[in-house]
Design a protein around this motif. Structure first.
Motif, PDB file in Angstrom:
ATOM      1  N   ASN A  13      11.415 -48.756  23.296  1.00  0.00           N
ATOM      2  CA  ASN A  13      11.759 -49.350  22.005  1.00  0.00           C
ATOM      3  C   ASN A  13      10.697 -49.221  20.919  1.00  0.00           C
ATOM      4  N   CYS A  14       9.457 -48.953  21.284  1.00  0.00           N
ATOM      5  CA  CYS A  14       8.360 -49.005  20.320  1.00  0.00           C
ATOM      6  C   CYS A  14       7.590 -47.696  20.183  1.00  0.00           C
ATOM      7  N   ALA A  15       7.460 -46.982  21.285  1.00  0.00           N
ATOM      8  CA  ALA A  15       6.568 -45.816  21.332  1.00  0.00           C
ATOM      9  C   ALA A  15       7.005 -44.685  20.417  1.00  0.00           C
ATOM     10  N   ASN A  16       8.276 -44.584  20.109  1.00  0.00           N
ATOM     11  CA  ASN A  16       8.732 -43.503  19.241  1.00  0.00           C
ATOM     12  C   ASN A  16       8.038 -43.555  17.880  1.00  0.00           C
ATOM     13  N   CYS A  17       7.846 -44.740  17.355  1.00  0.00           N
ATOM     14  CA  CYS A  17       7.173 -44.893  16.060  1.00  0.00           C
ATOM     15  C   CYS A  17       5.680 -45.195  16.213  1.00  0.00           C
ATOM     16  N   HIS A  18       5.351 -46.126  17.088  1.00  0.00           N
ATOM     17  CA  HIS A  18       3.958 -46.570  17.215  1.00  0.00           C
ATOM     18  C   HIS A  18       3.149 -45.702  18.179  1.00  0.00           C
ATOM     19  N   GLN A  19       3.826 -44.784  18.866  1.00  0.00           N
ATOM     20  CA  GLN A  19       3.223 -43.820  19.787  1.00  0.00           C
ATOM     21  C   GLN A  19       2.790 -44.479  21.099  1.00  0.00           C
ATOM     22  N   THR A  20       2.669 -43.668  22.133  1.00  0.00           N
ATOM     23  CA  THR A  20       2.392 -44.214  23.469  1.00  0.00           C
ATOM     24  C   THR A  20       1.033 -44.888  23.565  1.00  0.00           C
ATOM     25  N   LYS A  21       0.083 -44.445  22.776  1.00  0.00           N
ATOM     26  CA  LYS A  21      -1.249 -45.061  22.809  1.00  0.00           C
ATOM     27  C   LYS A  21      -1.436 -46.090  21.692  1.00  0.00           C
ATOM     28  N   GLY A  22      -0.349 -46.416  20.998  1.00  0.00           N
ATOM     29  CA  GLY A  22      -0.396 -47.456  19.977  1.00  0.00           C
ATOM     30  C   GLY A  22      -1.087 -47.065  18.689  1.00  0.00           C
ATOM     31  N   GLN A  23      -1.343 -45.775  18.488  1.00  0.00           N
ATOM     32  CA  GLN A  23      -2.111 -45.330  17.323  1.00  0.00           C
ATOM     33  C   GLN A  23      -1.277 -45.211  16.047  1.00  0.00           C
ATOM     34  N   GLY A  24       0.033 -45.417  16.132  1.00  0.00           N
ATOM     35  CA  GLY A  24       0.885 -45.287  14.966  1.00  0.00           C
ATOM     36  C   GLY A  24       1.140 -43.823  14.659  1.00  0.00           C
ATOM     37  N   LEU A  25       1.825 -43.575  13.544  1.00  0.00           N
ATOM     38  CA  LEU A  25       2.179 -42.212  13.184  1.00  0.00           C
ATOM     39  C   LEU A  25       1.815 -41.955  11.726  1.00  0.00           C
ATOM     40  N   ALA A  45       0.858 -41.816   8.072  1.00  0.00           N
ATOM     41  CA  ALA A  45       1.036 -42.845   7.044  1.00  0.00           C
ATOM     42  C   ALA A  45       2.409 -43.506   7.147  1.00  0.00           C
ATOM     43  N   LEU A  46       3.168 -43.145   8.182  1.00  0.00           N
ATOM     44  CA  LEU A  46       4.526 -43.665   8.300  1.00  0.00           C
ATOM     45  C   LEU A  46       4.608 -45.001   9.030  1.00  0.00           C
ATOM     46  N   TYR A  47       4.003 -45.070  10.205  1.00  0.00           N
ATOM     47  CA  TYR A  47       4.120 -46.255  11.043  1.00  0.00           C
ATOM     48  C   TYR A  47       2.736 -46.757  11.431  1.00  0.00           C
ATOM     49  N   PRO A  48       2.511 -48.055  11.303  1.00  0.00           N
ATOM     50  CA  PRO A  48       1.163 -48.598  11.541  1.00  0.00           C
ATOM     51  C   PRO A  48       0.764 -48.579  13.012  1.00  0.00           C
ATOM     52  N   PRO A  49      -0.529 -48.575  13.240  1.00  0.00           N
ATOM     53  CA  PRO A  49      -1.011 -48.665  14.615  1.00  0.00           C
ATOM     54  C   PRO A  49      -0.839 -50.084  15.151  1.00  0.00           C
ATOM     55  N   ILE A  50      -0.750 -50.154  16.449  1.00  0.00           N
ATOM     56  CA  ILE A  50      -0.828 -51.449  17.133  1.00  0.00           C
ATOM     57  C   ILE A  50      -2.215 -51.572  17.746  1.00  0.00           C
ATOM     58  N   ALA A  51      -2.699 -50.475  18.308  1.00  0.00           N
ATOM     59  CA  ALA A  51      -4.040 -50.459  18.897  1.00  0.00           C
ATOM     60  C   ALA A  51      -5.074 -50.719  17.806  1.00  0.00           C
ATOM     61  N   LYS A  52      -5.992 -51.623  18.087  1.00  0.00           N
ATOM     62  CA  LYS A  52      -7.058 -51.987  17.152  1.00  0.00           C
ATOM     63  C   LYS A  52      -6.500 -52.477  15.814  1.00  0.00           C
ATOM     64  N   SER A  53      -5.358 -53.143  15.867  1.00  0.00           N
ATOM     65  CA  SER A  53      -4.684 -53.597  14.659  1.00  0.00           C
ATOM     66  C   SER A  53      -5.046 -55.031  14.310  1.00  0.00           C
ATOM     67  N   ASP A  54      -5.369 -55.256  13.049  1.00  0.00           N
ATOM     68  CA  ASP A  54      -5.632 -56.622  12.597  1.00  0.00           C
ATOM     69  C   ASP A  54      -4.344 -57.447  12.523  1.00  0.00           C
ATOM     70  N   TYR A  55      -3.222 -56.802  12.621  1.00  0.00           N
ATOM     71  CA  TYR A  55      -1.936 -57.488  12.580  1.00  0.00           C
ATOM     72  C   TYR A  55      -1.698 -58.333  13.829  1.00  0.00           C
ATOM     73  N   LEU A  56      -2.431 -58.037  14.898  1.00  0.00           N
ATOM     74  CA  LEU A  56      -2.252 -58.760  16.151  1.00  0.00           C
ATOM     75  C   LEU A  56      -2.839 -60.172  16.132  1.00  0.00           C
ATOM     76  N   VAL A  57      -3.513 -60.554  15.042  1.00  0.00           N
ATOM     77  CA  VAL A  57      -4.121 -61.886  15.001  1.00  0.00           C
ATOM     78  C   VAL A  57      -3.074 -63.000  15.025  1.00  0.00           C
ATOM     79  N   ASN A  58      -1.849 -62.728  14.580  1.00  0.00           N
ATOM     80  CA  ASN A  58      -0.806 -63.749  14.555  1.00  0.00           C
ATOM     81  C   ASN A  58       0.292 -63.371  15.549  1.00  0.00           C
ATOM     82  N   LYS A  59       0.130 -63.838  16.773  1.00  0.00           N
ATOM     83  CA  LYS A  59       1.070 -63.466  17.843  1.00  0.00           C
ATOM     84  C   LYS A  59       2.490 -63.944  17.542  1.00  0.00           C
TER      85      LYS A  59
END
Length: 146
Positions: free
Chosen positions: A41-53, A55-69
């Motif tokens: 459900n997620c890897a297609n956009c956020h990629q298998t290593k969470g690095q994003g794609l 300028a299209l899709y943000p990273p999850i890995a090392k993301s400041d967005y994770l501060v608010n679970k």
């Protein structure tokens, strides 16, 4: 041919599993299932290593967005439209909602994401995810009624 090496290997596995706490076994189960949910459900956009794609899709890995679970949990179920800022960079692609995912699947993928890229070493249990999803649903319903 000796059976001893095989027997020792099985014994080592049994000892390893029996030495783990129930919480650690549960965490590993959630992570394993979470990987499958993420890949489907997620890897297609956020990629298998969470690095994003790019300028299209943000990273999850090392993301400041994770501060608010709680926000991440809501985002997975209900998606998002409009601009989002991650690690100081702006993205403007919609994230689709995933209403087909059960509360348990969301708990599993959140456990995987936070253990893989968020620095956690614990379970985000379905018992903690369900009330967050209910609160999100209520807030979204109230917002659409205005």
């Amino acid at each position: 041919m000796s059976i001893l090496p095989s027997l020792l290997a099985v014994l080592a596995c049994v000892c390893f599993v029996s030495c783990q706490s129930e919480e650690e076994i549960k965490r590993e189960r959630y992570i394993t299932e979470g990987i499958l949910v993420y890949k489907g459900n997620c890897a297609n956009c956020h990629q298998t290593k969470g690095q994003g794609l790019a300028a299209l899709y943000p990273p999850i890995a090392k993301s400041d967005y994770l501060v608010n679970k709680n926000k991440v949990i809501c985002l997975i179920r209900y998606g998002q439209q409009g601009k989002i800022r991650v690690n100081g960079k702006q993205y403007n692609r919609p994230m689709p909602a995933h209403p087909q995912l059960s509360d348990l699947e969301i708990a599993e993928v959140v456990t995987y994401i936070y253990n893989q890229w968020g620095g956690e070493k614990k379970v985000t249990d379905v018992k903690s995810v369900a009330p967050v999803l209910e609160q999100c649903r209520t807030e979204l319903s109230n917002a659409t009624m205005k």
